[in-house]
Design a protein around this motif. Structure first.
Motif, PDB file in Angstrom:
ATOM      1  N   HIS A 131       0.944  -1.248  -0.017  1.00  0.00           N
ATOM      2  CA  HIS A 131       0.121  -0.062  -0.106  1.00  0.00           C
ATOM      3  C   HIS A 131       0.908   1.366   0.031  1.00  0.00           C
ATOM      4  CE1 HIS A 131      -3.619   2.624   1.229  1.00  0.00           C
ATOM      5  NE2 HIS A 131      -2.743   3.023   2.154  1.00  0.00           N
ATOM      6  N   THR A 137      -4.452  -2.847  -2.989  1.00  0.00           N
ATOM      7  CA  THR A 137      -4.263  -4.257  -2.280  1.00  0.00           C
ATOM      8  C   THR A 137      -5.566  -5.122  -2.040  1.00  0.00           C
ATOM      9  OG1 THR A 137      -4.349  -3.182   0.023  1.00  0.00           O
ATOM     10  CG2 THR A 137      -2.112  -3.392  -1.067  1.00  0.00           C
ATOM     11  N   ASP A 165      -7.507  -2.868   0.710  1.00  0.00           N
ATOM     12  CA  ASP A 165      -8.674  -2.272   0.016  1.00  0.00           C
ATOM     13  C   ASP A 165      -9.829  -3.316  -0.110  1.00  0.00           C
ATOM     14  OD1 ASP A 165      -7.613   0.375  -0.752  1.00  0.00           O
ATOM     15  OD2 ASP A 165      -6.227  -0.879  -2.107  1.00  0.00           O
TER      16      ASP A 165
END
Lengths: 323, 323
Positions: A131, A137, A165
């Motif tokens: 990230h 991700t 995410d």
């Protein structure tokens, strides 16, 4: 499908998961044609391989280049990036984080971290690294069918406060029913209200498509699929079925059929995946397919009665995603 | 499966629907072994063929005996009746009701009448005849995906006041999704509260099993299946999957696997059914699979892009169940 197509994104895993079938022996032409097709279809992500490190794995010599993606090599394969984003999967304990360039220097857009439930903390540390290097991700929790409630609740707590995410529901053994998927999605939504969800299904019980649709109908956003279902053992949700049944579709079926006709039919003559009874049996038993894969590589490949009797006496367990 | 196994009965259609694949060319030994296996599994019904009349059909010479079941012949095949009951299917316009003996003189227990929605009145007259001769009866309404609401309501009215025991929801073209099945079952239950329901699904979109489970979870009682999914074109819900996933099961999987290993694997080498892209395309389009069957019998069998382009330009329709 009830779900509106608008909230859905497809991640085509043909090369990455299909590579588990043919030891990633896809030609550059194959991968280039697939990238062209997926762009024409309108698919959002192509998972072009693993980004694990050969120094952390045994028996790596014969593997094709999609098992250990090299950023420079990838630029020669895809000299011109189009709309379809590129993804790579890494496994806990098999990836060297120093191999992952900052996103600005790589063609990759998305790094997905696969782990078992007891590895979630370690996986989230990697997610944080990727990230920070600019990637989208996901966290892919494998083998959910065997996870106990307490482990899952602890994992949810760690995940909820992480930067990841998307969180994936992965039916590694192809043992779940649509009703199981509904219950899992509800649980993930309840405990991870701030996270988007993804689904990766296997086809041992001919349910990969039905389970993916069940997930989508519940609001899951990222749907994994592969062309002609190519993936380890029983394979995945077929990309062509998702496209064929997406209501108000932004996707086009024609280019997937072109890929199947030109590349997948000849490949399926040489390599085996799909609904094959030994994989049905491991799916039904909620086991890793390794015993069935060994059977299919033996002279007894069709001795399914013996195989079933053998597996219903003792019991095997676990493993890692690339096994 | 959520549904308790206790309310469910399975109708194995391997010989009848599978006969559409191999022109009913099953040996007596094949049928005898299947009958033995289904008894050992605990399956309630075996549909052993069609009871249509050869004088009402063209091109009948080469067909095996399971296309035009003869009661005397059947006694030589199954000299000793066990727990699994025997069923036969008839088509409107293809059956001579005088061929159906009183139940006391026949090995058959169940006569199923297949019809399209516009033939429901005619079908119910036949149902009455067979009911009066002592048989259990079902009405199998084919091609439901294309039926309009008004036709269906008229049919419900006639069915509700008939003697038929079970009314089937038939996804002839393999085009329905689990959500469609849920909606259809609810509609049938609302309008036919005094009738038991059945489900017969096709596997064009790899949904035959998922749709059958969806029906069972809604309370549908009679579930059609066939061993290794053998049935016309994409085939049916595989018997082995239903057995594998039946909770608190009264059924045994072993004998189905024995049938597959001994008979279905060799047969599948010679005959073709299952998830095959041209059948996926007709399923997706909600069409009869005849165009795809013709393609698979031609030199262009793998030209799926041309086939798809051809079918998405004009459109074909209807037919009868044995076509």
């Amino acid at each position: 499908m009830n779900a509106k197509a608008s909230h859905i994104k497809i991640v085509d895993c043909t090369i990455r998961d299909g590579g588990l079938v043919n030891n990633w022996d896809f030609s550059v032409g194959f991968v280039q044609h697939l990238y062209k097709c997926l762009n024409e279809v309108g698919i959002e992500y192509m998972e072009v391989g693993y980004k694990n490190s050969p120094k952390l794995l045994k028996n790596t010599d014969a593997a094709g280049p999609w098992r250990f993606l090299n950023d420079e090599f990838l630029r020669t394969v895809i000299p011109e990036k189009k709309n379809t984003k590129l993804s790579a999967l890494v496994d806990i304990g098999r990836v060297d984080e120093n191999d992952i360039l900052p996103r600005g220097q790589s063609l990759l857009d998305l790094i997905r971290v696969a782990c078992y439930i007891h590895q979630v903390d370690e996986a989230l540390e990697l997610v944080q690294v990727f990230h920070d290097r600019g990637y989208e991700t996901t966290l892919n929790i494998m083998a959910l069918s065997g996870v106990n409630e307490n482990e899952l609740m602890n994992a949810f707590e760690a995940i909820a406060s992480s930067v990841v995410d998307v969180v994936y529901i992965v039916d590694s053994y192809g043992s779940l029913m649509p009703s199981d998927i509904n219950a899992l999605v509800e649980k993930f939504q309840t405990h991870l209200p701030n996270k988007r969800l993804g689904a990766h299904m296997h086809n041992n019980l001919q349910l990969a498509f039905a389970n993916t649709v069940a997930a989508a109908d519940k609001g899951v956003e990222l749907l994994d699929a592969s062309v002609y279902g190519m993936g380890r053992a029983a394979g995945n949700c077929p990309t062509e079925l998702l496209i064929a049944r997406m209501k108000n579709s932004k996707y086009r079926l024609g280019p997937v059929l072109d890929m199947i006709e030109k590349y997948m039919f000849p490949l399926r003559e040489k390599e085996e995946w799909g609904y094959i009874i030994p994989y049905m049996i491991t799916g039904m038993l909620g086991e890793h397919p390794r015993s069935a894969m060994a059977l299919r590589n033996s002279a007894d490949k069709d001795k399914i009665v013996d195989f079933y009797n053998r597996l219903t006496a003792p019991k095997a367990s676990g493993g890692n995603s690339e096994d």
